[in-house]
Design a protein around this motif. Structure first.
Motif, mmCIF file in Angstrom:
data_model
loop_
_atom_site.group_PDB
_atom_site.id
_atom_site.type_symbol
_atom_site.label_atom_id
_atom_site.label_comp_id
_atom_site.label_asym_id
_atom_site.label_seq_id
_atom_site.Cartn_x
_atom_site.Cartn_y
_atom_site.Cartn_z
ATOM 1 N N VAL A 30 0.832 -1.210 0.000
ATOM 2 C CA VAL A 30 0.000 0.000 0.000
ATOM 3 C C VAL A 30 0.866 1.259 0.000
ATOM 4 N N SER A 31 1.951 1.281 0.767
ATOM 5 C CA SER A 31 2.851 2.432 0.806
ATOM 6 C C SER A 31 3.466 2.681 -0.553
ATOM 7 N N SER A 32 3.828 1.621 -1.250
ATOM 8 C CA SER A 32 4.422 1.781 -2.585
ATOM 9 C C SER A 32 3.417 2.393 -3.558
ATOM 10 N N LEU A 33 2.170 1.939 -3.480
ATOM 11 C CA LEU A 33 1.159 2.477 -4.381
ATOM 12 C C LEU A 33 0.897 3.958 -4.119
ATOM 13 N N ARG A 34 0.999 4.374 -2.873
ATOM 14 C CA ARG A 34 0.732 5.772 -2.548
ATOM 15 C C ARG A 34 1.936 6.676 -2.796
ATOM 16 N N SER A 35 3.089 6.078 -3.023
ATOM 17 C CA SER A 35 4.296 6.889 -3.208
ATOM 18 C C SER A 35 4.208 7.693 -4.505
ATOM 19 N N ARG A 36 4.617 8.963 -4.458
ATOM 20 C CA ARG A 36 4.630 9.831 -5.638
ATOM 21 C C ARG A 36 5.995 9.848 -6.321
#
Length: 854
Positions: A640-646
């Motif tokens: 989830v953190s990777s998907l939210r990373s910009r």
């Protein structure tokens, strides 16, 4: 319902009852049926009329070949619950009236519809009709060994035959085979069908089971042979000992030398393989003895701890009773202690028991064992008196005063009575004195009465001389009769008192010892019964730490204190106890000590076990939760953190992969939490069940579909051929999924997990087998404990709740879950559940004898 036995046809064709021959085996497959058929063929070759009433070959080719050439009576067909079965046609065999009938599987339960419930009852009808019967039975089917076999093998035997039925057989032939040879025969397919071999070898037919069953069979047959030998010797009047095996008899008296004699006899018996040790205590027929019950109880315990047996034999003449017992038991050696009597006592009283037995022992070897008490007894027997002080004083006084008073009365009535009447009145006075003061006082009264009778009533009166010879004889007879009667009366009174005391002691010990078997609070019950039995004000256990005196009296308050262990004393307060009561109390103190020790051990175990279990659970839970819950949580968080990373631009394919990773991790986390919640519900007893008829094939299919793809395939077998199970479908699906997942986890590459099903009476069995490393015997129960991951070293296999939860859910549904070795290597989990429509008391008839063991 059992039908009444139809009487055998009148006029037996052979003019006698039939003879029974039994082939007895230790286990299925040793060759009983083959030997039975071989016996039949040999008899038929000699011209005997032999027919096969019922023989079950279990599809064994070599056994079926033995049937060729033998006449077979057609079987009777019976329908039971929609299925056709065949049984022996008893009426057809009776009508055929052969000389010999073969009837296999003696313990078999008949299908309802015939004359009898059991096949051995059919056999008895054939025997009454004068038909000889040859049959076969396994040792596990004997009624007396039923519980022993179940403890050894873990398999209950529903088909049994009374031991007495087999014992009455004219011939019993043991069919023996070493355990390893039987297992080889099994592995070669000579006993069971191939699909049953693996399960049989890993369960009932383990080496240890077969060895134990073989020993049971050998010992049972040896006992039967021994009975036959004793019967033969009795019928032929053979009294001399036949030394077929060493039997050592040791005579114990309850004296301090008993332990030395028992240990010596045990060493003698141990020198001969299979030697028997028998301890015997001779009890007088009047039930009176001076032996300490506590000492005898200790000697009994010592004999039993050394593997011997303890016997009590009634007999007034010790040498005769002891030799009769030894000869009845075919004893080869007799162990006795040397006499405790001193030399003077031996000189005055003559030969003792030991000398008499040595002289009359015949072919029994007698060992006279010296001990520390030998020759240290009293020089002369000291008569004991239990009379109170008042009677001890009143007796001699009455022995002098009563004859004088009688003389005064008779002197005033002189002329009214003759000499005979006067002598009888003096004799009555002597008897009365014996009742008051015992034999010593009676002898004093006899002498006094003789002198007074001579002086006042025998002519010449007033002188101590006697004028007539007849009066001399009369006076002598009077004195002798008076002394004899006084002695007999005194002895009768003493024996009566001792008998009353012995009865009271026996009743007290029986009542107090019985308290141990009643109620949960054994120690409190024993103390209460002790206080009541001895009429005391209180009875309590006092803990001491100073190692005080062995027995302490409290003269100020009255009562007695008896040690019941190294640190405890049984204290009774109230009255002072007599010596005989103290002996009973000391004997009973051993019961109190045993009960106290058991209570302390139970209390200690009850206190420690919950703490240990909680500590193990806490440690395992912390270790498991710290890693296993964090791992899927970390995977989902990272995705989830990777998907939210910009900072990173992910392609659509990468995004799908990250979402799949998060979903997989969260599913895994959800399963772990569900397992924890279900385990907590099981332990709290809050799990709700809905038991209903469930199709095992459908539930298994849903369970396998829920597992998804795996590198280890699952092969199913027999799922559609079994009846519905009584289970909760969602919980059963959960159990099957857990078991298959566990099997896949340990299965090597290139192998498959086998999920098979079979019906066994009122239950169905599911087997999940893998070819993995298996389990050590010591780990077979540990694997079902929560948070156990035996054999897992990568810490990626979950909390270790799968098997624990599976067993809990299975037992909640009325089933069992047990591990077995997979033949050829691996582990098999056996899930057993009741069928939906099978009653608990389904007869074992549809499952034929030996086949039911697998």
């Amino acid at each position: 319902m059992t039908q009444p036995v139809v009487p055998a046809p009148a006029g037996s064709p052979h003019g006698r009852p039939g003879r029974l021959k039994v082939f007895l085996g230790a286990a299925p497959g040793v060759g009983k049926t083959y030997r039975m058929l071989d016996e039949a063929r040999r008899r038929a070759a000699r011209g005997t009329d032999v027919v096969v009433g019922y023989v079950e070959c279990h599809k064994r080719p070599r056994t079926e070949e033995m049937l060729d050439g033998l006449e077979t009576v057609p079987r009777a067909e019976r329908d039971y619950r929609g299925t056709a079965f065949t049984e022996m046609d008893l009426d057809a065999v009776l009508a055929r009236a052969p000389q010999v009938a073969l009837v296999d599987e003696m313990a078999h339960t008949n299908v309802p519809g015939g004359r009898h419930t059991k096949r051995w009852q059919d056999i008895e009808v054939l025997l009454k009709a004068g038909i000889d019967v040859i049959t076969a039975v396994n040792i596990q089917h004997l009624e007396s060994l039923n519980d022993v076999v179940e403890k050894i093998t873990g398999v209950p035997q529903r088909e049994t035959v009374p031991d007495e039925v087999v014992r009455r057989a004219d011939q019993i032939e043991l069919v023996d085979m070493p355990a390893e040879a039987l297992r080889r025969r099994m592995a070669h397919g000579n006993v069971y069908a191939p699909e049953k071999v693996d399960a049989a070898l890993s369960n009932y037919f383990r080496v240890g089971n077969l060895t134990a069953l073989r020993e049971l069979a050998l010992l049972w047959v040896a006992g039967r042979v021994d009975e036959a030998l004793q019967k033969y010797r009795s019928e032929h009047g053979i009294g001399r000992v036949w030394e077929t095996r060493e039997r050592v008899v040791v005579a114990v008296t309850g004296g301090p030398e008993g332990a030395t004699l028992i240990r010596r006899a045990a060493r003698i018996a141990a020198r001969s393989a299979g030697g028997d040790l028998l301890a015997v205590h001779i009890v007088r027929s009047d039930g009176l003895a001076d032996t300490s019950p506590a000492a005898l109880a200790k000697q009994r315990a010592l004999v039993e701890s050394l593997g011997g047996t303890f016997h009590s034999v009634v007999g007034d003449h010790v040498p005769d009773a002891l030799l009769d017992f030894a000869r009845a038991e075919s004893a080869t050696q007799l162990v006795m202690g040397t006499s405790r009597r001193g030399r003077l006592a031996q000189f005055l009283t003559g030969r003792g028991v030991g000398e008499t037995i040595v002289e009359r022992s015949g072919d029994i070897d007698v060992h006279m064992v010296t001990h520390e008490r030998a020759g240290r007894g009293r020089l002369l027997p000291v008569p004991s008196s239990s009379l109170p002080l008042a009677r001890k004083v009143a007796g001699p006084v009455a022995g002098f005063v009563l004859p004088v008073l009688l003389t005064a009365v008779l002197a005033n009535t002189r002329g009214h009575l003759n000499l005979t009447s006067e002598a009888l009145l003096f004799l009555l006075t002597v008897v009365g004195v014996a009742c008051i003061g015992g034999v010593a006082s009676a002898l004093l009264a006899s002498v006094t009465a003789s002198l007074l009778l001579n002086y006042y009533f025998i002519p010449p009166i007033g002188r101590f001389t006697i004028g007539e010879t007849n009066n001399v004889l009369a006076l002598a007879v009077f004195a002798l009769v008076a002394a004899t009667v006084a002695t007999i009366v005194d002895r009768s009174l003493r024996l009566s008192r001792r008998a009353a005391n012995a009865t009271a002691e026996a009743e007290t010990l029986s009542s107090l010892a019985g308290s141990i078997l009643r109620g949960d609070q054994a120690v409190e019950a024993l103390l209460h019964r002790t206080r009541e039995a001895f009429g005391m004000e209180s009875a309590e256990l006092v803990h001491r730490s100073d190692g005080g005196a062995a027995t302490v009296d409290d003269p100020a308050e009255g009562g007695v204190a008896v040690p019941v262990g190294p640190d405890d004393v049984l204290v009774l307060r109230g009255r002072r106890l007599a010596a005989s009561e103290r002996r009973v109390l000391i004997a009973f103190a051993g019961h109190v000590a045993s009960a106290l020790e058991r209570a302390r051990l139970a209390e200690a175990a009850a206190e420690v076990e919950p703490v240990r279990a909680a500590d193990r659970m806490r440690t395992a839970l912390l270790a498991a939760v710290s890693h296993d819950l964090r791992t899927p949580l970390a995977g989902a968080w990272a995705a989830v953190s990777s998907l939210r990373s910009r900072e990173v631009e992910f392609s659509a394919e990468d995004q799908q992969e990250l979402l799949a990773t998060a979903e997989e991790s969260l599913d895994r986390l959800n399963r772990l939490v569900d397992n924890l919640l279900d385990m907590s519900r099981l332990q709290a007893g809050a799990l709700s069940l809905v038991l209903e008829p469930s199709s095992v094939a459908e539930v298994a299919s849903l369970a396998l579909d829920s597992l998804g793809d795996s590198h280890v395939p699952v092969t199913t077998q027999g799922l559609d051929a079994i009846p519905d199970a009584l289970a909760d479908p969602p919980l059963l699906e959960r159990v099957i999924a857990n078991l298959v997942t566990n099997a896949q986890r340990h299965a090597p590459e290139g192998t498959a997990v086998l999920l098979s099903a079979s019906a066994l009476g009122p239950r169905i069995e599911l087997r999940v087998a893998d070819r993995g490393p298996g389990l050590r015997p010591a780990d077979r129960e540990r694997v079902f404990e929560p948070f156990q991951r035996l054999g897992d070293t990568d810490n990626t296999t979950g909390l270790g709740l799968g098997l624990a939860l599976s067993r809990g859910l299975t037992e909640a549904m009325g089933g069992t879950l047990t591990p077995e070795d997979t033949p050829g290597g691996g582990l098999t989990m056996v899930l057993s559940l009741p069928t939906a429509d099978g009653p608990a008391d389904v007869p074992a008839a549809p499952v034929g004898g030996e086949e039911s063991l697998t």
